[in-house]
Design a protein around this motif. Sequence first.
Motif, mmCIF file in Angstrom:
data_model
loop_
_atom_site.group_PDB
_atom_site.id
_atom_site.type_symbol
_atom_site.label_atom_id
_atom_site.label_comp_id
_atom_site.label_asym_id
_atom_site.label_seq_id
_atom_site.Cartn_x
_atom_site.Cartn_y
_atom_site.Cartn_z
ATOM 1 N N ASN A 143 0.812 -1.214 0.000
ATOM 2 C CA ASN A 143 0.000 0.000 0.000
ATOM 3 C C ASN A 143 0.847 1.266 0.000
ATOM 4 N N VAL A 144 2.092 1.165 0.438
ATOM 5 C CA VAL A 144 2.921 2.354 0.653
ATOM 6 C C VAL A 144 3.175 3.148 -0.630
ATOM 7 N N PRO A 145 3.541 2.518 -1.768
ATOM 8 C CA PRO A 145 3.823 3.325 -2.965
ATOM 9 C C PRO A 145 2.665 4.220 -3.391
ATOM 10 N N ALA A 146 1.444 3.716 -3.368
ATOM 11 C CA ALA A 146 0.301 4.522 -3.794
ATOM 12 C C ALA A 146 0.058 5.686 -2.839
ATOM 13 N N ILE A 147 0.239 5.471 -1.561
ATOM 14 C CA ILE A 147 0.061 6.552 -0.585
ATOM 15 C C ILE A 147 1.064 7.668 -0.846
ATOM 16 N N ILE A 148 2.312 7.308 -1.098
ATOM 17 C CA ILE A 148 3.345 8.305 -1.365
ATOM 18 C C ILE A 148 3.090 9.005 -2.697
ATOM 19 N N ALA A 149 2.665 8.248 -3.702
ATOM 20 C CA ALA A 149 2.476 8.820 -5.040
ATOM 21 C C ALA A 149 1.266 9.741 -5.111
ATOM 22 N N ASP A 150 0.156 9.364 -4.478
ATOM 23 C CA ASP A 150 -1.105 10.074 -4.700
ATOM 24 C C ASP A 150 -1.648 10.809 -3.493
ATOM 25 N N GLY A 151 -1.062 10.615 -2.336
ATOM 26 C CA GLY A 151 -1.414 11.443 -1.204
ATOM 27 C C GLY A 151 -2.439 10.872 -0.244
ATOM 28 N N VAL A 152 -2.496 11.509 0.910
ATOM 29 C CA VAL A 152 -3.316 11.046 2.020
ATOM 30 C C VAL A 152 -4.813 11.200 1.730
ATOM 31 N N ASP A 153 -5.206 12.363 1.236
ATOM 32 C CA ASP A 153 -6.635 12.616 1.022
ATOM 33 C C ASP A 153 -7.232 11.633 0.018
ATOM 34 N N TRP A 154 -6.506 11.392 -1.070
ATOM 35 C CA TRP A 154 -6.990 10.424 -2.062
ATOM 36 C C TRP A 154 -7.124 9.042 -1.440
ATOM 37 N N TYR A 155 -6.118 8.636 -0.668
ATOM 38 C CA TYR A 155 -6.141 7.296 -0.092
ATOM 39 C C TYR A 155 -7.326 7.128 0.846
ATOM 40 N N LYS A 156 -7.587 8.142 1.661
ATOM 41 C CA LYS A 156 -8.706 8.053 2.591
ATOM 42 C C LYS A 156 -10.041 8.014 1.854
ATOM 43 N N SER A 157 -10.088 8.674 0.691
ATOM 44 C CA SER A 157 -11.349 8.745 -0.052
ATOM 45 C C SER A 157 -11.768 7.414 -0.646
ATOM 46 N N LEU A 158 -10.861 6.443 -0.692
ATOM 47 C CA LEU A 158 -11.172 5.150 -1.292
ATOM 48 C C LEU A 158 -12.170 4.345 -0.467
ATOM 49 N N ALA A 159 -12.144 4.508 0.860
ATOM 50 C CA ALA A 159 -13.011 3.711 1.733
ATOM 51 C C ALA A 159 -14.460 4.179 1.647
ATOM 52 N N ARG A 160 -15.385 3.268 1.909
ATOM 53 C CA ARG A 160 -16.804 3.591 1.922
ATOM 54 C C ARG A 160 -17.167 4.445 3.137
ATOM 55 N N GLU A 161 -18.237 5.197 3.009
ATOM 56 C CA GLU A 161 -18.724 5.988 4.129
ATOM 57 C C GLU A 161 -19.078 5.063 5.297
ATOM 58 N N GLY A 162 -18.680 5.470 6.465
ATOM 59 C CA GLY A 162 -18.944 4.682 7.663
ATOM 60 C C GLY A 162 -17.777 3.831 8.106
ATOM 61 N N SER A 163 -16.808 3.588 7.211
ATOM 62 C CA SER A 163 -15.654 2.767 7.575
ATOM 63 C C SER A 163 -14.641 3.590 8.346
ATOM 64 N N GLU A 164 -14.140 3.023 9.415
ATOM 65 C CA GLU A 164 -13.082 3.666 10.185
ATOM 66 C C GLU A 164 -11.709 3.262 9.667
ATOM 67 N N ASP A 165 -11.635 2.297 8.774
ATOM 68 C CA ASP A 165 -10.383 1.880 8.145
ATOM 69 C C ASP A 165 -10.290 2.531 6.773
ATOM 70 N N MET A 166 -9.083 2.931 6.410
ATOM 71 C CA MET A 166 -8.888 3.694 5.187
ATOM 72 C C MET A 166 -8.342 2.828 4.049
ATOM 73 N N GLY A 167 -8.629 3.271 2.820
ATOM 74 C CA GLY A 167 -8.064 2.611 1.653
ATOM 75 C C GLY A 167 -8.870 1.413 1.187
ATOM 76 N N THR A 168 -8.179 0.528 0.490
ATOM 77 C CA THR A 168 -8.803 -0.693 -0.015
ATOM 78 C C THR A 168 -8.211 -1.906 0.688
ATOM 79 N N LYS A 169 -8.839 -3.035 0.463
ATOM 80 C CA LYS A 169 -8.398 -4.285 1.097
ATOM 81 C C LYS A 169 -8.590 -5.428 0.120
ATOM 82 N N LEU A 170 -7.640 -6.334 0.070
ATOM 83 C CA LEU A 170 -7.839 -7.570 -0.676
ATOM 84 C C LEU A 170 -8.780 -8.446 0.146
ATOM 85 N N MET A 171 -9.955 -8.738 -0.422
ATOM 86 C CA MET A 171 -10.946 -9.574 0.241
ATOM 87 C C MET A 171 -11.298 -10.740 -0.668
#
Length: 451
Positions: free
Chosen positions: A232-260
């Motif tokens: 996950n680290v390269p994308a966070i560095i490349a595209d920034g914190v706000d973008w990374y946080k925006s990936l999660a659905r509303e209501g989630s306290e965890d940020m970004g995406t997850k392999l499920m």
Amino acid sequence: MTLTSFGPANRIKRSAETHPLTWRLRDDGEAVWLDEYQAKNGYAAARKAFADMAQNDIVQTVKDSGLKGRGGAGFPTGVKWGLMPKDESINIRYLLCNADEMEPNTWKDRMLMEQLPHLLIEGMLISARALKTYRGYIFLRGEYTTAAKHLNRAVEEAKAAGLLGKNILGSGFDFELFVHTGAGRYICGEETALINSLEGRRANPRSKPPFPAAVGVWGKPTCVNNVETLCNVPAIIADGVDWYKSLAREGSEDMGTKLMGFSGKVKNPGLWELPFGVTGRELFEDYAGGMRDGCKLKCWQPGGAGTGFLLPEHLDAQMYAGGIAKVGTRMGTGLAMAVDDSVNMVSLLRNMEEFFSRESCGFCTPCRDGLPWSVKLLRAIENGEGQAGDIETLLGLVGFLGPGKTFCAHAPGAVEPLGSAIKYFRPEFEAGIAPTSAVVPPLAKPIVVGA
């Protein structure tokens, strides 16, 4: 079992904006090697980190992103990084990638290492820069022979391109990376047991404190992160914190995406990169396609064999740590398993507890003796030879082996599915009690200090 990042019912186009982990995957499932990886913006984040960011800024960016460990524990990655010593005179530090992945029903790290080995290497390179570590190890499950082959090739490619070794990208920073294959022990997923094994010792967990950040590999400061976490680290560095946080659905306290993922008798077992906060129902119905024809969902586990069972009505829970906690268990690895209505829960639990019992390091008494005891009782119940009081004894063991009662988290994870199975399917356990059995006094309730 397919290793995909999309389901046939949801042909969502993967892109760098929405799928930071998997957008570079090839449709044919082959590995993405250096030339193709760089053509897909690979190592751009590393170049940015080396050229434009101070080491402390990298740590702060990861902390601000809300990235948490993806191995199951969910500890904030930036906080863990911040525990590494600030003393510049300590010039020997280590970065370890926990790629042991022996949790039953979990294969997410395998996909990343086999198909995107350079993503892991770039994540480790940026992390090493941030943590001032001069050497890194990928501690790999020994059975992952394809992953080992691909990682070793990728390391050599990175060395030849000046992305590993001495004076990386002209920065004066040196970082060596090695692939170390383990002997195949589940307990090595615990970070201090992994460290002991890497040093050539028996894979027993260590007492903490001191934590690895202070005293780790060969007594030096060490940071241990999971494969998916580091990727996950390269994308966070490349595209920034706000973008990374925006990936999660509303209501989630965890940020970004997850392999499920979902396995079991579902129509489309597989693995997908999804935003935190999707519901279990979306994962089960829209991606896994629901149960196969003729099968009915009996229960499911949300994140590996060490998580508790949930019922079909719990599918509406959001898939993030707090969302799954609301229905009584843990997010774990995020790879779910569907149990169909033909499965006897006693037999399933006996099989699980045999695995956990075998994989115990044997250091502490509750785990060493308690898990085999649970297997003995479950085997008797499975054969219709259970004694009156056996179910109460099993519940007592669940208490004695719970969180805070053992040296590490192995036993609590082992008994969590047992406790939930008895809770939801007790009649199946009662059916295995011999009708003429003598009453055996149940195990006493655990003593709670301070109660």
